[in-house]
Write a protein that holds these residues in place. Structure first.
Motif, short mmCIF file in Angstrom:
data_model
loop_
_atom_site.label_atom_id
_atom_site.label_comp_id
_atom_site.label_asym_id
_atom_site.label_seq_id
_atom_site.Cartn_x
_atom_site.Cartn_y
_atom_site.Cartn_z
N GLY A 24 37.24 12.67 -4.19
CA GLY A 24 36.46 11.43 -4.18
C GLY A 24 37.11 10.37 -5.07
N ALA A 25 37.02 9.13 -4.63
CA ALA A 25 37.58 8.03 -5.42
C ALA A 25 36.81 7.88 -6.72
CB ALA A 25 37.49 6.74 -4.64
N MET A 26 37.54 7.52 -7.77
CA MET A 26 36.89 7.25 -9.06
C MET A 26 37.47 5.99 -9.66
SD MET A 26 36.60 11.11 -10.55
CE MET A 26 38.15 11.72 -9.93
N ASN A 64 39.55 3.79 -1.41
CA ASN A 64 38.10 3.58 -1.40
C ASN A 64 37.82 2.13 -1.78
OD1 ASN A 64 35.55 3.32 -3.18
ND2 ASN A 64 35.16 5.19 -2.03
N ILE A 85 30.35 5.70 3.59
CA ILE A 85 29.61 6.65 2.75
C ILE A 85 28.13 6.31 2.91
CG2 ILE A 85 29.19 7.50 0.41
CD1 ILE A 85 31.97 6.52 -0.36
N GLY A 120 28.50 11.51 -8.89
CA GLY A 120 28.81 10.64 -10.02
C GLY A 120 28.94 9.20 -9.57
N GLY A 121 28.96 8.28 -10.52
CA GLY A 121 29.11 6.87 -10.18
C GLY A 121 27.85 6.31 -9.57
N GLY A 180 27.84 17.00 -6.51
CA GLY A 180 27.40 18.25 -7.13
C GLY A 180 28.10 19.49 -6.60
N GLN A 192 33.60 16.29 -0.25
CA GLN A 192 34.29 15.34 -1.13
C GLN A 192 33.88 15.70 -2.56
OE1 GLN A 192 35.04 11.04 -0.46
NE2 GLN A 192 33.44 10.69 -2.00
N MET A 193 34.87 15.90 -3.43
CA MET A 193 34.60 16.29 -4.82
C MET A 193 35.33 15.33 -5.76
SD MET A 193 35.23 20.38 -4.38
CE MET A 193 34.91 20.79 -6.08
N ALA A 194 34.65 14.94 -6.82
CA ALA A 194 35.29 14.01 -7.76
C ALA A 194 35.30 14.55 -9.18
CB ALA A 194 34.58 12.66 -7.70
N TYR A 213 34.66 14.79 -20.73
CA TYR A 213 34.10 15.65 -19.69
C TYR A 213 33.97 17.09 -20.20
CZ TYR A 213 33.98 12.72 -15.44
OH TYR A 213 33.66 11.80 -14.48
N VAL A 272 29.93 10.18 -14.37
CA VAL A 272 30.09 11.64 -14.18
C VAL A 272 29.17 12.12 -13.07
CG1 VAL A 272 30.66 12.18 -16.60
CG2 VAL A 272 28.26 12.12 -15.89
N GLY A 273 29.52 13.24 -12.46
CA GLY A 273 28.59 13.92 -11.56
C GLY A 273 27.70 14.84 -12.39
#
Ligand SMILES: Cc1cc2nc3c(=O)[nH]c(=O)nc-3n(C[C@H](O)[C@H](O)[C@H](O)COP(=O)(O)O)c2cc1C
Length: 359
Positions: free
Chosen positions: A20-22, A87, A134, A167-168, A214, A233-235, A254, A329-330
């Motif tokens: 995932g974009a951050m 993204n 999304i 997150g985000g 999550g 999708q994981m960030a 983190y 953060v997620g």
């Protein structure tokens, strides 16, 4: 379970994992390329991508366009055979110009959220770039697909479902986020699969639905796939990697995070967001006083009334000035205990997936 590939409108990822974009700058070309080299999809964050350019404050659009081209080239050089996406947040100013530039630079995929990307299809007309909105509900997926069908005669190449643990920025109200019985991402994935079905039939095309928010272990990934998702999708997990483009102090934050350090904040984007509680969050009122040098990055953000400058806060964080920064953060951040390579993280996820049953 058998590990399926992910087909995004003919683009074939060897593993069904999208990084995932951050933004701002946390997922840059190094991280995106590392994930793409492992067979996943690497995604560069497009928002204020030019923050390190010398003229970012004075010539923001030109700085962003220059950095965008540089970062796409760099990711391609590092991962010549991998899939690289960008993204773009709908809430960004100059969305269309930036999308056009990414398409002309040969980006494989544009992923777009924080609002409904109604005019995204016009930016890729005549190009092979795939597009994915999304969404956070079946209803939103129906609205965007109906709009694209009616106005552009096309549908999405993929739909990403972001659940309440992401997150985000989050596509849910504060009330839902604080509720005990908030929907799980799997519930919403099922809703979205049903909502995209009529469009798949009309266009005789498969639209992969991706679960985000999550997802932490290979067993979580298997649960999503068994529920009908085509990938995840994981960030958050990708922050604690050697290749993540953020300063080491961001990654260390983190690792140190505990469950009750995670808070829901209000963002000037107009959505709630999930972040770490820190000095910046505790002293937000003072940051409102300090808004200066606005680069007008967001549509509808008025620096006179904004609670703080989100761009400055995110840039502080990615540079390691954590006390003055907004650290998105997620919800599973507290589980992270070490920094690893992207290769070893993906190996761990795939091993765990292999052990999970196919349902
Ligand atoms: C630090 C951070 C920054 C993020 N920035 C963006 C962004 O710029 N655009 C976006 O669409 N999503 C953004 N997200 C959301 C992620 O791309 C992703 O969908 C979500 O965090 C997935 O949940 P997970 O972190 O629990 O894996 C961000 C998430 C984090 C943790």
């Amino acid at each position: 379970m058998n590990i399926p590939k992910l087909d995004i409108g003919g683009l074939l990822a060897e593993i069904p994992i999208i990084q995932g974009a951050m933004g701002i700058g946390v997922s840059g070309p190094e991280l995106a390329a590392a994930v793409a080299n492992e067979g996943g999809v690497g995604v560069i964050a497009g928002v204020n991508i030019g923050y390190n350019e010398p003229d970012f404050k004075t010539n923001t659009l030109a700085a962003n366009l220059r950095a965008l081209k540089k970062q796409i080239k760099q990711a391609r050089q590092l991962a010549p055979k991998g899939i690289i996406g960008i993204n773009l947040m709908v809430a960004m100013n100059h969305y269309i110009e930036i999308a056009h530039a990414a398409v002309h630079e040969g980006i494989d995929l544009i992923i777009s959220g924080a609002g409904l990307p109604t005019n995204l299809p016009e930016t890729v007309q005549g190009f092979k770039t795939r597009i994915a909105p999304i969404v956070s509900s079946g209803k939103a997926s129906k609205i965007i697909l109906q709009y694209w069908d009616k106005h552009y005669g096309r549908i999405a190449d993929m739909v990403i479902v972001e659940g309440p643990e992401a997150g985000g920025h989050l596509g849910f109200s504060q009330e839902i986020l604080n509720a005990q019985n908030k929907p799980s991402v799997i519930d919403i994935v099922k809703e979205v699969i049903a909502a995209v079905k009529p469009f798949e039939e009309k266009y005789k095309k498969n639209i992969p639905v991706i679960a985000a928010g999550g997802i932490y272990t290979g067993s979580d990934i298997a649960d999503c796939l068994n529920a009908g998702a085509s990938g995840v999708q994981m960030a958050t997990r990708f922050v604690a990697t050697d290749e993540c483009d953020a300063d080491i102090r961001f990654k260390e934050k983190y690792i140190a995070a505990k469950n009750d350090d995670v808070v829901i904040i209000k963002s000037p984007v107009g959505l709630p967001g999930r972040a770490l509680n820190n000095k910046f969050i505790q002293e937000l009122d003072e940051y409102r006083e300090k808004i200066a040098g606005c680069v007008q990055c967001l549509k509808g953000c008025n620096p006179k009334v904004a609670p703080y400058c989100i761009s400055t806060a995110l840039i502080n964080a990615v540079r390691g000035n954590i006390d003055d920064g907004l650290v998105f953060v997620g919800s599973n951040v507290y589980k992270i205990d070490k920094i690893v390579s992207v290769k070893s993280l993906i190996e761990e996820l795939l091993n765990e997936m292999a052990l999970a049953p196919n349902q």
